[in-house]
Design a protein around this motif. Structure first.
Motif, PDB file in Angstrom:
ATOM      1  N   THR A 127       0.824  -1.264   0.037  1.00 32.01           N
ATOM      2  CA  THR A 127       0.023   0.038   0.135  1.00 32.01           C
ATOM      3  C   THR A 127       0.746   1.364  -0.019  1.00 32.01           C
ATOM      4  OG1 THR A 127      -0.251  -0.054   2.324  1.00 32.01           O
ATOM      5  CG2 THR A 127      -1.792  -1.124   1.144  1.00 32.01           C
ATOM      6  N   ASP A 128       2.294   1.273   0.213  1.00 30.25           N
ATOM      7  CA  ASP A 128       2.861   2.483   0.283  1.00 30.25           C
ATOM      8  C   ASP A 128       3.129   2.959  -1.271  1.00 30.25           C
ATOM      9  OD1 ASP A 128       6.123   1.648  -0.825  1.00 30.25           O
ATOM     10  OD2 ASP A 128       4.764   0.030  -0.025  1.00 30.25           O
ATOM     11  N   ALA A 129       3.479   4.083  -1.534  1.00 31.49           N
ATOM     12  CA  ALA A 129       3.225   4.785  -3.059  1.00 31.49           C
ATOM     13  C   ALA A 129       4.195   4.070  -3.837  1.00 31.49           C
ATOM     14  CB  ALA A 129       3.474   6.280  -2.948  1.00 31.49           C
ATOM     15  N   ALA A 130       5.614   3.920  -3.401  1.00 30.14           N
ATOM     16  CA  ALA A 130       6.681   3.314  -4.302  1.00 30.14           C
ATOM     17  C   ALA A 130       6.306   1.900  -4.828  1.00 30.14           C
ATOM     18  CB  ALA A 130       7.908   3.420  -3.743  1.00 30.14           C
ATOM     19  N   ALA A 131       5.908   1.139  -4.082  1.00 31.84           N
ATOM     20  CA  ALA A 131       5.617  -0.266  -4.117  1.00 31.84           C
ATOM     21  C   ALA A 131       4.425  -0.269  -5.189  1.00 31.84           C
ATOM     22  CB  ALA A 131       5.547  -1.192  -2.975  1.00 31.84           C
ATOM     23  N   ALA A 132       3.565   0.182  -4.677  1.00 34.46           N
ATOM     24  CA  ALA A 132       2.262   0.189  -5.480  1.00 34.46           C
ATOM     25  C   ALA A 132       2.452   0.639  -7.121  1.00 34.46           C
ATOM     26  CB  ALA A 132       1.082   1.129  -4.846  1.00 34.46           C
ATOM     27  N   GLN A 133       3.197   1.946  -7.278  1.00 29.77           N
ATOM     28  CA  GLN A 133       3.488   2.269  -8.263  1.00 29.77           C
ATOM     29  C   GLN A 133       4.286   1.043  -9.010  1.00 29.77           C
ATOM     30  OE1 GLN A 133       5.259   6.168  -8.289  1.00 29.77           O
ATOM     31  NE2 GLN A 133       3.684   6.836  -6.543  1.00 29.77           N
ATOM     32  N   GLU A 134       5.268   0.595  -8.437  1.00 31.52           N
ATOM     33  CA  GLU A 134       6.095  -0.457  -9.151  1.00 31.52           C
ATOM     34  C   GLU A 134       5.399  -1.535  -9.790  1.00 31.52           C
ATOM     35  OE1 GLU A 134       9.519  -2.172 -10.316  1.00 31.52           O
ATOM     36  OE2 GLU A 134       9.169  -0.178  -9.782  1.00 31.52           O
ATOM     37  N   PHE A 135       4.082  -1.754  -9.111  1.00 33.17           N
ATOM     38  CA  PHE A 135       3.384  -2.857  -9.590  1.00 33.17           C
ATOM     39  C   PHE A 135       2.206  -2.331 -10.633  1.00 33.17           C
ATOM     40  CE2 PHE A 135      -1.045  -5.063  -9.719  1.00 33.17           C
ATOM     41  CZ  PHE A 135      -0.414  -6.317 -10.136  1.00 33.17           C
ATOM     42  N   PHE A 136       1.470  -1.220 -10.327  1.00 30.67           N
ATOM     43  CA  PHE A 136       0.447  -1.097 -11.175  1.00 30.67           C
ATOM     44  C   PHE A 136       0.789  -0.354 -12.672  1.00 30.67           C
ATOM     45  CE2 PHE A 136      -2.298  -0.848  -7.342  1.00 30.67           C
ATOM     46  CZ  PHE A 136      -3.101  -1.883  -7.545  1.00 30.67           C
ATOM     47  N   TYR A 137       1.800   0.503 -12.639  1.00 29.20           N
ATOM     48  CA  TYR A 137       2.135   1.105 -13.909  1.00 29.20           C
ATOM     49  C   TYR A 137       2.688   0.015 -14.841  1.00 29.20           C
ATOM     50  CZ  TYR A 137       3.313   4.915 -17.125  1.00 29.20           C
ATOM     51  OH  TYR A 137       3.572   5.551 -18.197  1.00 29.20           O
ATOM     52  N   PRO A 138       3.823  -0.662 -14.501  1.00 31.80           N
ATOM     53  CA  PRO A 138       4.248  -1.451 -15.451  1.00 31.80           C
ATOM     54  C   PRO A 138       3.212  -2.865 -15.746  1.00 31.80           C
ATOM     55  CG  PRO A 138       5.791  -1.217 -13.459  1.00 31.80           C
ATOM     56  CD  PRO A 138       4.396  -0.534 -13.346  1.00 31.80           C
ATOM     57  N   GLY A 196      -0.210   6.864  -0.422  1.00 30.20           N
ATOM     58  CA  GLY A 196       0.434   6.293  -1.663  1.00 30.20           C
ATOM     59  C   GLY A 196      -0.125   5.271  -2.571  1.00 30.20           C
ATOM     60  N   TYR A 197      -0.870   4.286  -2.148  1.00 33.65           N
ATOM     61  CA  TYR A 197      -1.812   3.317  -3.035  1.00 33.65           C
ATOM     62  C   TYR A 197      -2.483   3.932  -3.878  1.00 33.65           C
ATOM     63  CZ  TYR A 197      -4.783  -0.697  -4.038  1.00 33.65           C
ATOM     64  OH  TYR A 197      -5.368  -1.437  -4.743  1.00 33.65           O
ATOM     65  N   PHE A 198      -3.067   5.103  -3.525  1.00 34.53           N
ATOM     66  CA  PHE A 198      -4.166   5.792  -4.488  1.00 34.53           C
ATOM     67  C   PHE A 198      -3.490   6.704  -5.510  1.00 34.53           C
ATOM     68  CE2 PHE A 198      -6.356   4.774  -0.531  1.00 34.53           C
ATOM     69  CZ  PHE A 198      -7.295   3.923  -0.987  1.00 34.53           C
ATOM     70  N   ILE A 199      -2.301   7.169  -5.231  1.00 29.69           N
ATOM     71  CA  ILE A 199      -1.529   7.955  -6.266  1.00 29.69           C
ATOM     72  C   ILE A 199      -1.167   6.740  -7.032  1.00 29.69           C
ATOM     73  CG2 ILE A 199       0.913   8.970  -6.794  1.00 29.69           C
ATOM     74  CD1 ILE A 199       0.624   9.851  -3.850  1.00 29.69           C
ATOM     75  N   ALA A 200      -0.611   5.504  -6.823  1.00 33.08           N
ATOM     76  CA  ALA A 200      -0.313   4.716  -7.934  1.00 33.08           C
ATOM     77  C   ALA A 200      -1.847   4.317  -8.598  1.00 33.08           C
ATOM     78  CB  ALA A 200       0.036   3.164  -7.236  1.00 33.08           C
ATOM     79  N   LYS A 201      -2.879   4.054  -8.170  1.00 27.95           N
ATOM     80  CA  LYS A 201      -3.966   3.816  -8.875  1.00 27.95           C
ATOM     81  C   LYS A 201      -4.393   5.007  -9.731  1.00 27.95           C
ATOM     82  CE  LYS A 201      -6.662   0.908  -8.577  1.00 27.95           C
ATOM     83  NZ  LYS A 201      -6.770  -0.429  -9.388  1.00 27.95           N
ATOM     84  N   GLN A 202      -4.118   6.178  -9.398  1.00 25.46           N
ATOM     85  CA  GLN A 202      -4.440   7.336 -10.090  1.00 25.46           C
ATOM     86  C   GLN A 202      -3.763   7.288 -11.408  1.00 25.46           C
ATOM     87  OE1 GLN A 202      -3.707  11.317  -8.831  1.00 25.46           O
ATOM     88  NE2 GLN A 202      -5.915  11.854  -9.737  1.00 25.46           N
ATOM     89  N   GLN A 203      -2.231   6.973 -11.192  1.00 24.78           N
ATOM     90  CA  GLN A 203      -1.401   6.710 -12.202  1.00 24.78           C
ATOM     91  C   GLN A 203      -1.745   5.666 -13.343  1.00 24.78           C
ATOM     92  OE1 GLN A 203       2.469   6.386 -10.499  1.00 24.78           O
ATOM     93  NE2 GLN A 203       2.626   8.552 -10.041  1.00 24.78           N
ATOM     94  N   GLN A 204      -2.097   4.517 -12.752  1.00 27.03           N
ATOM     95  CA  GLN A 204      -2.852   3.343 -13.383  1.00 27.03           C
ATOM     96  C   GLN A 204      -3.953   3.874 -14.484  1.00 27.03           C
ATOM     97  OE1 GLN A 204      -5.133   0.659 -11.340  1.00 27.03           O
ATOM     98  NE2 GLN A 204      -4.721  -1.120 -12.859  1.00 27.03           N
ATOM     99  N   GLU A 205      -4.917   4.764 -13.800  1.00 23.95           N
ATOM    100  CA  GLU A 205      -6.180   5.101 -14.420  1.00 23.95           C
ATOM    101  C   GLU A 205      -5.781   6.239 -15.815  1.00 23.95           C
ATOM    102  OE1 GLU A 205      -8.985   6.386 -11.836  1.00 23.95           O
ATOM    103  OE2 GLU A 205      -9.044   4.850 -10.471  1.00 23.95           O
ATOM    104  N   SER A 206      -4.762   6.871 -15.231  1.00 23.07           N
ATOM    105  CA  SER A 206      -4.404   8.060 -16.129  1.00 23.07           C
ATOM    106  C   SER A 206      -3.800   7.561 -17.404  1.00 23.07           C
ATOM    107  CB  SER A 206      -3.182   9.148 -15.786  1.00 23.07           C
ATOM    108  OG  SER A 206      -3.714   9.745 -14.799  1.00 23.07           O
TER     109      SER A 206
END
Length: 261
Positions: free
Chosen positions: A63-74, A108-118
Motif C-alpha cells: 500500500t505504500d506509494a513506491a511499491a504500489a506504483q512499481e506494480f500498477f504502472y508496469p 500512496g496506494y491511491f497515487i499509484a491507482k490514479q497513475q494507472q487510470e491516467s
C-alpha cells in the motif's frame, strides 16, 4: 466471446470468471498461480491470444506509494501493449471510488491507482473503468490495520460499501458491454460511519473489543475528509445490504477464507 481476466483467481476475479462462464463465454483465469504475470509479462501473450476483452482486477499487496506504483504502472502498460498486439478490443479495469481525492490526500496506494487510470485513459485503446466502493469482505481487514492493544482506532469518515458478488457482477457486465471510455461508479445501498460498521462487524463475529475515534487516523495512508470515500450522486447502487451479506452462509464462508489468508 473470449475474455481474459487478470487476477482471475482472487476475491473479485473468481466471481467474475464464474459469472462470465455461466453466461457461455470462453474465459481465461490469468494469475501468477496459473503462470501469467502481468508485471513481468510472463505468459501474457498466450493468455491474451484470441481475447476480445481483457478484464484487470489484479491488485498490489503493498500500500505504500513506491511499491504500489512499481506494480500498477508496469502491469497496466504490459496489458495495454500485449493487448494491442493480440487485437484486444476492450480493456476493463476495476478501481476505487474517490481515487483522485484519496491521491490528493497523499495516500500512496491511491497515487499509484490514479497513475494507472491516467495511463489507461491516455493510451488510446478502448476501455471502461469501473469504480467501486470498499467491499464488505474487507471491513475486518481495515479494522485490523488500526488495532492498538485491545481497541481499534479509526477515523471519523463515512463509507458506502458493497458485496464482492455485486462488484463482480458490474465488472462482468462492463466486460460484455461496449467500451465507455470513462469512469462508472458503483456503491452499496447503505451509508455507514466507518467506526459504526467496524463495530457492527465485530459484534457479528462475537468480538467484544471497542472501536474508538482517531482524529489523526488514515485510510491506507490517506488523511480523509468525512465524505471522501462516498460516491457521487450518479453512482449505480447495488441491492445487497450489509445484513443480507453478513447473514448469507456463502458470504460468511468467503469472508472467513479471506481473513485466514
Amino acid at each position: 466471446m473470449r475474455v481474459t481476466v487478470i487476477g482471475g483467481t482472487g476475491l473479485i476475479g473468481t466471481r467474475v470468471v464464474r459469472r462470465l462462464r455461466a453466461q457461455g463465454n470462453d474465459v481465461v483465469a490469468a494469475a501468477r498461480g496459473t503462470g501469467v504475470n502481468s508485471y513481468t509479462g510472463e505468459g501474457l501473450e498466450d493468455a491474451l491470444e484470441g481475447a476480445s476483452t481483457v478484464v484487470d482486477v489484479s491488485n498490489s499487496s503493498y500500500t505504500d506509494a513506491a511499491a504500489a506504483q512499481e506494480f500498477f504502472y508496469p502491469s497496466t502498460l504490459n496489458l495495454l501493449t500485449y493487448g494491442a498486439a493480440a487485437g484486444v478490443r476492450h480493456h476493463v479495469a476495476l478501481s476505487v471510488v474517490g481515487t483522485d481525492r484519496l491521491a490528493r490526500a497523499q495516500g500512496g496506494y491511491f497515487i499509484a491507482k490514479q497513475q494507472q487510470e491516467s495511463l489507461l485513459g491516455s493510451y488510446g485503446r478502448p476501455y471502461s473503468l469501473v469504480h467501486a466502493t470498499q467491499f464488505y469482505e474487507f471491513v475486518r481487514t481495515i479494522a485490523e490495520q488500526a488495532l492498538r492493544g485491545r481497541a481499534y482506532y479509526l477515523p471519523d469518515v463515512r463509507i458506502q460499501p458493497m458485496a464482492a458478488d455485486d462488484v463482480a457482477r458490474v465488472v462482468a457486465d462492463a466486460a460484455l458491454g461496449d467500451p465507455t471510455g470513462r469512469i462508472t461508479e458503483h456503491a452499496g445501498p447503505e451509508v455507514f460511519g466507518l467506526r459504526e460498521l467496524a463495530q457492527l462487524d465485530l459484534r457479528y463475529l462475537q468480538d467484544d473489543r471497542e472501536v474508538l475515534p482517531d482524529p489523526l487516523g488514515t485510510y491506507f495512508g490517506a488523511h480523509l475528509g468525512s465524505d471522501d470515500l462516498l460516491p457521487s450522486a450518479t453512482a449505480h447502487l447495488a441491492s445487497t445490504t450489509y445484513h443480507d451479506w453478513r447473514t448469507d452462509p456463502a458470504s460468511n464462508a468467503a469472508a472467513r477464507r479471506l481473513l485466514a489468508e
